[in-house]
Design a protein around this motif. Structure first.
Motif, mmCIF file in Angstrom:
data_model
loop_
_atom_site.group_PDB
_atom_site.id
_atom_site.type_symbol
_atom_site.label_atom_id
_atom_site.label_comp_id
_atom_site.label_asym_id
_atom_site.label_seq_id
_atom_site.Cartn_x
_atom_site.Cartn_y
_atom_site.Cartn_z
ATOM 1 N N PRO A 207 0.824 -1.213 0.000
ATOM 2 C CA PRO A 207 0.000 0.000 0.000
ATOM 3 C C PRO A 207 0.857 1.263 0.000
ATOM 4 N N ALA A 208 0.293 2.345 -0.543
ATOM 5 C CA ALA A 208 0.984 3.633 -0.538
ATOM 6 C C ALA A 208 -0.033 4.739 -0.719
ATOM 7 N N ALA A 209 0.329 5.938 -0.267
ATOM 8 C CA ALA A 209 -0.502 7.122 -0.468
ATOM 9 C C ALA A 209 0.406 8.324 -0.609
ATOM 10 N N TYR B 126 -3.579 10.653 -4.675
ATOM 11 C CA TYR B 126 -3.907 9.245 -4.851
ATOM 12 C C TYR B 126 -3.422 8.383 -3.702
ATOM 13 N N ALA B 127 -4.086 7.241 -3.557
ATOM 14 C CA ALA B 127 -3.605 6.126 -2.746
ATOM 15 C C ALA B 127 -3.757 4.885 -3.615
ATOM 16 N N GLY C 66 -7.156 9.798 -3.305
ATOM 17 C CA GLY C 66 -6.534 9.966 -2.005
ATOM 18 C C GLY C 66 -7.448 10.461 -0.907
ATOM 19 N N LEU D 204 -10.695 7.816 -0.840
ATOM 20 C CA LEU D 204 -10.408 6.396 -0.989
ATOM 21 C C LEU D 204 -11.422 5.674 -1.873
ATOM 22 N N TRP E 113 5.443 2.944 -3.189
ATOM 23 C CA TRP E 113 5.263 4.317 -3.676
ATOM 24 C C TRP E 113 5.637 4.436 -5.145
ATOM 25 N N LEU F 23 2.660 3.357 -7.053
ATOM 26 C CA LEU F 23 1.654 4.415 -7.006
ATOM 27 C C LEU F 23 1.968 5.512 -8.010
#
Length: 311
Positions: free
Chosen positions: A63-65, A69-70, A98, A101, A297, A300
């Motif tokens: 996961p990344a944010a 965006y996430a 982001g 969600l 990341w 992403l």
């Protein structure tokens, strides 16, 4: 990612699934990664990858944010797949708005990885490989080898390729692809690193692929094949001789077997953000070694670029 995108602007229902990478090339992906780092993103603070052993191999959640965006990549690593004619790396990427969600796009995770990984290598080698680099020695002949060849052709004036791989057929196929791109290409042995300007390792090897003492002082080396602390593609000789670069020191300390097994405690290790900002030492009298394990990341940044390009 587009600098013009405002928080919340991507908050629309899931619009489409992207079967590949939406026409985004390696230079566009490279620019997206660089833009995220130049915008102040700190890879040292990025969430850790989680890995779950399963009968077929391993499931990874990443996961990344950042910015508007996430997202999360769920990837499978299935070592037996190539023998079945299937990709070793599988998975999907869910891109989210982001602030809310809300899901906005579903991407092919394997295609995203195949683009992201060479793009990350290109970000690093653009800064640590000598400008006149002409001879690439490439270990491996799978999808990542093709991607890395294309990525390095985009950033350096390569004229020669030596492919080193376990299987003669795939190695010759990659050499043939390189010849179509205008390179003098051949299949060779690990000792070819002695005449290399750039060495890239994208294999499933768990032990060193070549003698690090042979690598010329002017050469740059990148290893991308493993994110496990007990697997490595280069030896302690190379690591001991080289200036060291990673995506993030924290994740390298957990996952970069090439460095962990060589014992780099107390050594200066630069991260990718420092390299992109120009805050690092890039010496001329010793090899430069970039070790990549792959981080969420990066997925992403490239997934957002694919989505925005498609819009």
């Amino acid at each position: 990612m587009s600098a013009a995108m405002q928080p919340g602007a991507a908050a629309e229902p899931l619009q489409y699934a992207v079967p590949g990478t939406g026409g985004v090339g390696v230079l566009q992906a490279t620019a997206a990664i660089e833009q995220m780092l130049l915008g102040g993103f700190d890879p040292e603070a990025a969430p850790a990858r989680s890995a779950v052993p399963v009968p077929a191999g391993e499931l990874l959640m990443m996961p990344a944010a950042a910015g508007p965006y996430a997202g999360v990549k769920i990837a499978g690593v299935a070592p037996a797949n190539p023998a079945r004619g299937l990709p070793r790396i599988t998975g999907s990427y869910l891109l989210l708005d982001g602030p809310t969600l809300q899901p906005v796009a579903l991407l092919d995770g394997a295609a995203l990885t195949a683009l992201r990984t060479p793009a990350v290598t290109a970000v690093a080698l653009r800064r640590v490989a000598v400008p006149e680099a002409a001879h690439l020695v490439l270990f491996g002949a799978g999808p990542q080898a093709y991607g890395h060849l294309d990525a390095l052709l985009a950033i350096r004036p390569l004229t020669r390729l030596t492919v080193v791989a376990r299987s003669a057929g795939p190695a010759e196929a990659l050499a043939g692809y390189a010849r179509e791109r205008g390179l003098a290409a051949s299949v060779g042995a690990p000792e070819a690193v002695a005449d290399a300007d750039v060495v890239v390792c994208c294999t499933t090897a768990r032990t060193p692929l070549f003698d690090g003492a042979l690598v010329p002082a002017h050469a740059a080396v990148a290893a991308v094949g493993s994110h496990e602390p007990d697997a490595r593609e280069v030896d302690e000789m190379l690591v001991g001789r080289a200036e060291l670069y990673v995506e993030a020191r924290a994740v390298a300390a957990r996952e970069a077997g090439d460095l962990i097994m060589a014992g780099v405690a107390g050594r200066q290790v630069w991260n990718l953000a420092e390299l992109v900002r120009g805050d690092v030492l890039v010496p001329e009298g010793r090899p430069r070694f970039f070790k990549s394990v792959g981080m969420a990341w990066e997925d992403l940044a490239v997934a957002a670029e694919v989505y925005e390009t498609g819009r």
